[in-house]
Scaffold this motif. Structure first.
Motif, PDB file in Angstrom:
ATOM      1  N   ALA A  38     -38.269  97.012  44.533  1.00 47.99           N
ATOM      2  CA  ALA A  38     -36.797  96.875  44.853  1.00 47.99           C
ATOM      3  C   ALA A  38     -36.124  98.282  44.492  1.00 47.99           C
ATOM      4  O   ALA A  38     -35.454  98.788  45.006  1.00 47.99           O
ATOM      5  N   ASP A  39     -36.831  99.097  43.415  1.00 40.50           N
ATOM      6  CA  ASP A  39     -36.376 100.332  43.047  1.00 40.50           C
ATOM      7  C   ASP A  39     -36.152 101.232  44.374  1.00 40.50           C
ATOM      8  O   ASP A  39     -35.445 102.134  44.754  1.00 40.50           O
ATOM      9  N   ALA A  40     -37.615 101.321  45.026  1.00 37.75           N
ATOM     10  CA  ALA A  40     -37.869 102.071  46.134  1.00 37.75           C
ATOM     11  C   ALA A  40     -36.918 101.741  47.290  1.00 37.75           C
ATOM     12  O   ALA A  40     -36.550 102.634  47.964  1.00 37.75           O
ATOM     13  N   LEU A  41     -36.476 100.497  47.585  1.00 35.34           N
ATOM     14  CA  LEU A  41     -35.788  99.850  48.792  1.00 35.34           C
ATOM     15  C   LEU A  41     -34.393 100.388  48.406  1.00 35.34           C
ATOM     16  O   LEU A  41     -33.931 101.128  49.321  1.00 35.34           O
ATOM     17  N   VAL A  42     -33.989 100.327  47.107  1.00 36.04           N
ATOM     18  CA  VAL A  42     -32.766 100.900  46.992  1.00 36.04           C
ATOM     19  C   VAL A  42     -32.317 102.534  46.851  1.00 36.04           C
ATOM     20  O   VAL A  42     -31.295 102.798  47.650  1.00 36.04           O
ATOM     21  N   ALA A  43     -33.582 103.119  46.568  1.00 38.96           N
ATOM     22  CA  ALA A  43     -33.342 104.639  46.508  1.00 38.96           C
ATOM     23  C   ALA A  43     -33.270 104.740  48.330  1.00 38.96           C
ATOM     24  O   ALA A  43     -32.449 105.875  48.598  1.00 38.96           O
ATOM     25  N   LEU A  44     -33.949 104.115  49.005  1.00 37.94           N
ATOM     26  CA  LEU A  44     -33.763 104.423  50.821  1.00 37.94           C
ATOM     27  C   LEU A  44     -32.442 103.748  50.941  1.00 37.94           C
ATOM     28  O   LEU A  44     -31.827 104.400  52.155  1.00 37.94           O
ATOM     29  N   ALA A  45     -31.824 102.945  50.500  1.00 38.63           N
ATOM     30  CA  ALA A  45     -30.563 102.489  50.778  1.00 38.63           C
ATOM     31  C   ALA A  45     -29.279 103.491  50.466  1.00 38.63           C
ATOM     32  O   ALA A  45     -28.330 103.512  51.220  1.00 38.63           O
ATOM     33  N   GLU A  46     -29.755 104.076  49.445  1.00 41.82           N
ATOM     34  CA  GLU A  46     -28.635 104.912  48.907  1.00 41.82           C
ATOM     35  C   GLU A  46     -28.754 106.450  49.511  1.00 41.82           C
ATOM     36  O   GLU A  46     -27.972 107.171  49.097  1.00 41.82           O
ATOM     37  N   ALA A  47     -30.028 106.688  50.203  1.00 40.09           N
ATOM     38  CA  ALA A  47     -30.039 108.155  50.640  1.00 40.09           C
ATOM     39  C   ALA A  47     -28.928 108.267  51.633  1.00 40.09           C
ATOM     40  O   ALA A  47     -28.413 107.358  52.454  1.00 40.09           O
ATOM     41  N   SER A  48     -28.436 109.494  51.760  1.00 39.73           N
ATOM     42  CA  SER A  48     -27.287 109.900  52.527  1.00 39.73           C
ATOM     43  C   SER A  48     -27.511 109.913  53.960  1.00 39.73           C
ATOM     44  O   SER A  48     -26.616 109.316  54.786  1.00 39.73           O
ATOM     45  N   THR A  49     -28.898 109.992  54.165  1.00 43.37           N
ATOM     46  CA  THR A  49     -29.178 109.788  55.625  1.00 43.37           C
ATOM     47  C   THR A  49     -30.471 109.323  55.763  1.00 43.37           C
ATOM     48  O   THR A  49     -31.713 109.594  54.836  1.00 43.37           O
ATOM     49  N   TRP A  50     -30.825 108.839  56.723  1.00 45.33           N
ATOM     50  CA  TRP A  50     -32.366 108.451  57.378  1.00 45.33           C
ATOM     51  C   TRP A  50     -32.908 109.556  58.132  1.00 45.33           C
ATOM     52  O   TRP A  50     -34.254 109.326  58.586  1.00 45.33           O
ATOM     53  N   CYS A  51     -32.020 110.267  58.837  1.00 46.32           N
ATOM     54  CA  CYS A  51     -32.253 111.156  59.966  1.00 46.32           C
ATOM     55  C   CYS A  51     -33.163 112.341  59.339  1.00 46.32           C
ATOM     56  O   CYS A  51     -32.863 112.531  58.411  1.00 46.32           O
ATOM     57  N   TRP A  52     -33.905 112.590  60.207  1.00 42.17           N
ATOM     58  CA  TRP A  52     -34.587 113.992  59.679  1.00 42.17           C
ATOM     59  C   TRP A  52     -33.742 115.328  60.348  1.00 42.17           C
ATOM     60  O   TRP A  52     -33.324 115.078  61.576  1.00 42.17           O
ATOM     61  N   ALA A  53     -33.700 116.140  59.539  1.00 39.97           N
ATOM     62  CA  ALA A  53     -32.743 117.324  59.902  1.00 39.97           C
ATOM     63  C   ALA A  53     -32.831 117.996  61.337  1.00 39.97           C
ATOM     64  O   ALA A  53     -31.562 118.318  61.865  1.00 39.97           O
TER      65      ALA A  53
END
Length: 663
Positions: free
Chosen positions: A137-152
């Protein structure tokens, strides 16, 4: 690229194949009805289906839980703005992408562990009551809170603003976003009942993020370049469409929207299907087969699971040769023919169960045997291939049973394979064995996907070990897919096994082989091509190259002949002028001994003799130290390059290089 007429039957569209279920009109929507209660019909059940998860074999279970235990002892990766911005500052994209990949891998592993253990606790239970579930769950929340999922490097919105940070309000739908969306969708599906008990509200958050970053942009923006409406579909198409399909089926509760999304996915996949060669060839190479063709096959599996026979389009003829491509490019062990941006040693974390399942479906023993041989070389399930793939492998008891059965031998290794669409030939001394010489050769053009400047190049393997080699993909940077792409030395023609007649090969689809012919006989196999078009206009009148495997006879051992004859264009700087000598390049892996008219290459107990007429060429050997981790993974700390400098044009008599086992 040739004059072979396409097989129209192999290119029927998915929409044509699936027919009425995709049509809309007055009355009830047939697709809405078909997809109702879809989650309950999938082959991968949720965590509460304990008979399924408890049936996973002990070795696989133990291996995954040991990996998860090690992961729990490590700090979670942190995604930083400074790492993301490096793409724009110094061109380094791996600082952020490696951290993002490690976070996805951590999430996958912990979700699998929480599923296998079945642990669960109430929301008010103390810390430690469900360690794998909490960490997942912590890892899922870390992904959810990332500013972007796109690669720069992909975020064209940030680039167009002249900024080095992503804008959360304008997400760019790319491969990185697709990877996270798929991961969250399958995590929600498999752990959903336990997440609801332990972390109420998490699933709603996951749905919100996937909707904002993936599903809504997919619906509203219909000119994403990767959709391929202009006929330029590539591996992004099935990679992203497959993720959208999973998110639509697993995270979308609005039934009409779910059906609308599925229709758009099918429409998009048709653009990719339309450009697939009917011989199954993939010009991006085997590594990218998994991210393009393999993603398409997975999307088709998911469609069929979701809708049953009305949504099952897996009988189109093209899928047979498409499934055979990896086995056709196999040399031995983890060595493959690696055109373009592909490693010579295939990355280990591939979902071999996918090819096994398609081999079963197609009743193709070669596809099945190849998948099993590679699947036995490591764990039955590879979490680093992604959560969706790991879950599919864990829940296939046939795959696990087959892995413990006796091996069938190398039945998939054909004596020769010719793929006319991508113009690649692979020829061996004998079928069903890697023993002896293998010649792989390509014609093609320099506008292929993930292209290197390699028209007319070739590979030579002995007992399955490549000795005359293609360097493969270096670590990507911000310039890997732009106007500066060919500044990277592993991509240039000077580091491929091609001629250099006073100039390097040029990029673009017009720089191509012409008059390509193949001879396949019991005594040998050969590819013949005119290469002049790969070079700058006005340099050559003609360059004819023949690459030939000659099988052993009573009087002669098996050998390979590389024959070149050429004529410079009138008045062009070229072979007859000392300032512009003709160079024949040979990139070699192993220890190289050079003598007059011959070289000997040895690696891992294999020794190859290379000979030529020393009266017609001088030889020079140089070594290239390797510091790139991707290149070192295939070749170790260095590669060698044998350069033969020719003294005169060969319009009449070809210049010949012979290769055979060194006795």
């Amino acid at each position: 690229m040739g004059t072979v007429e396409p097989d129209s039957a192999a290119h029927r569209s998915l929409r044509d194949r699936l027919g009425p279920v995709l049509e809309t009109g007055p009355g009830a929507d047939p697709l809405v009805e078909l997809l109702r209660d879809v989650r309950a019909r999938l082959r991968v059940p949720d965590v509460t289906a304990r008979p399924v998860w408890d049936a996973v074999d002990a070795a696989t279970r133990r291996g995954l839980l040991d990996e998860a235990a090690a992961e729990l002892r490590r700090d979670a990766p942190v995604l930083t703005a400074s790492d993301w911005a490096r793409t724009f500052r110094d061109g380094v994209r791996t600082a952020y992408e490696d951290a993002a990949r490690r976070l996805r891998e951590r999430t996958t592993l912990l979700v699998l562990a929480a599923t296998l253990t079945g642990e669960v606790a109430a929301a008010d239970a103390p810390p430690g009551a469900a360690p794998h579930l909490d960490a997942a769950a912590d890892a899922l929340v870390a992904l959810a809170e990332a500013s972007t999922w796109c690669w720069a490097p992909h975020d064209r919105f940030a680039d167009s603003r002249g900024e080095v940070l992503p804008d959360p309000d304008r997400p760019f739908l790319d491969l990185g976003a697709a990877e996270v969306a798929s991961l969250l969708a399958w995590a929600d599906h498999v752990l959903g009942p336990h997440l609801d008990r332990r972390i109420p509200g998490l699933r709603r958050r996951l749905r919100r993020e996937v909707d904002l970053r993936v599903l809504t942009p997919f619906e509203r923006v219909r000119d994403w370049h990767w959709i391929g409406r202009d006929g330029d579909a590539h591996n992004w198409n099935p990679w992203i469409h497959g993720a959208v399909l999973a998110a639509a089926l697993l995270l979308t509760d609005d039934e009409e929207r779910r059906a609308r999304l599925v229709r758009l996915v099918v429409e998009g996949l048709d653009h990719y299907l339309a450009v697939l060669p009917d011989d199954g060839g993939i010009d991006e190479g085997v590594a990218y087969w998994w991210q393009g063709a393999g993603r398409l096959l997975e999307a088709l599996d998911l469609l069929a699971d979701a809708g049953g026979p009305p949504l099952d389009a897996r009988d189109l003829p093209v899928f047979g040769p498409l499934s055979r491509f990896p086995s056709r490019m196999h040399l031995a062990g983890d060595w493959y023919v690696n055109a373009g941006d592909a490693p010579a040693r295939l990355w280990p974390d591939q979902p071999w169960h996918l090819l096994f399942q398609w081999g079963e479906r197609l009743a193709d023993p070669g596809v099945r045997a190849h998948a099993l041989a590679r699947g036995r070389d490591g764990a039955a399930v590879r979490p680093r291939a992604g959560l969706a793939r790991a879950l599919a492998g864990l829940t296939d008891p046939r795959w696990h049973r087959a892995l413990t059965a006796p091996a069938a031998g190398s039945t998939w290794l054909s004596r020769e394979t010719w793929l006319p669409r991508v113009q690649v030939l692979v020829a061996r001394e004998a079928a069903a064995t890697a023993a002896g010489l293998t010649l792989a050769a390509k014609a093609g053009h320099n506008g292929e996907r993930h292209n290197h400047l390699d028209v007319g190049s070739y590979w030579v393997a002995l007992d399955g070990r490549p000795l005359v080699v293609d360097i493969g993909q270096p670590t990507y940077t911000a310039s890997s897919f732009g106007p500066d792409r060919y500044r990277a030395w592993p991509l240039r023609s000077a580091w491929h096994n091609v001629p250099e007649p006073g100039a390097a090969q040029q990029p673009g689809p017009t720089h191509a082989a012409d008059d390509v012919r193949v001879d396949l006989t019991p005594t040998g196999a050969a590819l013949h091509a005119e290469l002049a078009g790969a070079y700058p206009p006005g340099l050559l009148r003609s360059w004819r190259r023949s690459l030939r495997l000659v099988r052993a006879t009573r009087d002669s051992p098996a050998h390979i002949l590389v024959e070149d004859r050429w004529t410079p264009a009138p008045g062009a700087p070229g072979p007859a002028r000392p300032a512009h000598p003709v160079l024949l390049r040979h990139v070699l892996s192993g220890d190289v001994e050079l003598a007059e008219g011959r070289a000997r290459v040895t690696a891992e107990g294999c020794a190859l003799s290379i000979t030529w007429n020393p009266a017609r060429a001088t030889a020079h050997l140089d070594h290239r130290p390797l510091d790139d981790p991707l290149l070192r993974a295939s070749w170790g700390d260095r590669l060698a390059r044998l350069t033969l400098t020719l003294t005169a044009p060969c319009a009449e008599e070809p210049f010949t290089v012979r290769m055979e086992r060194s006795r």
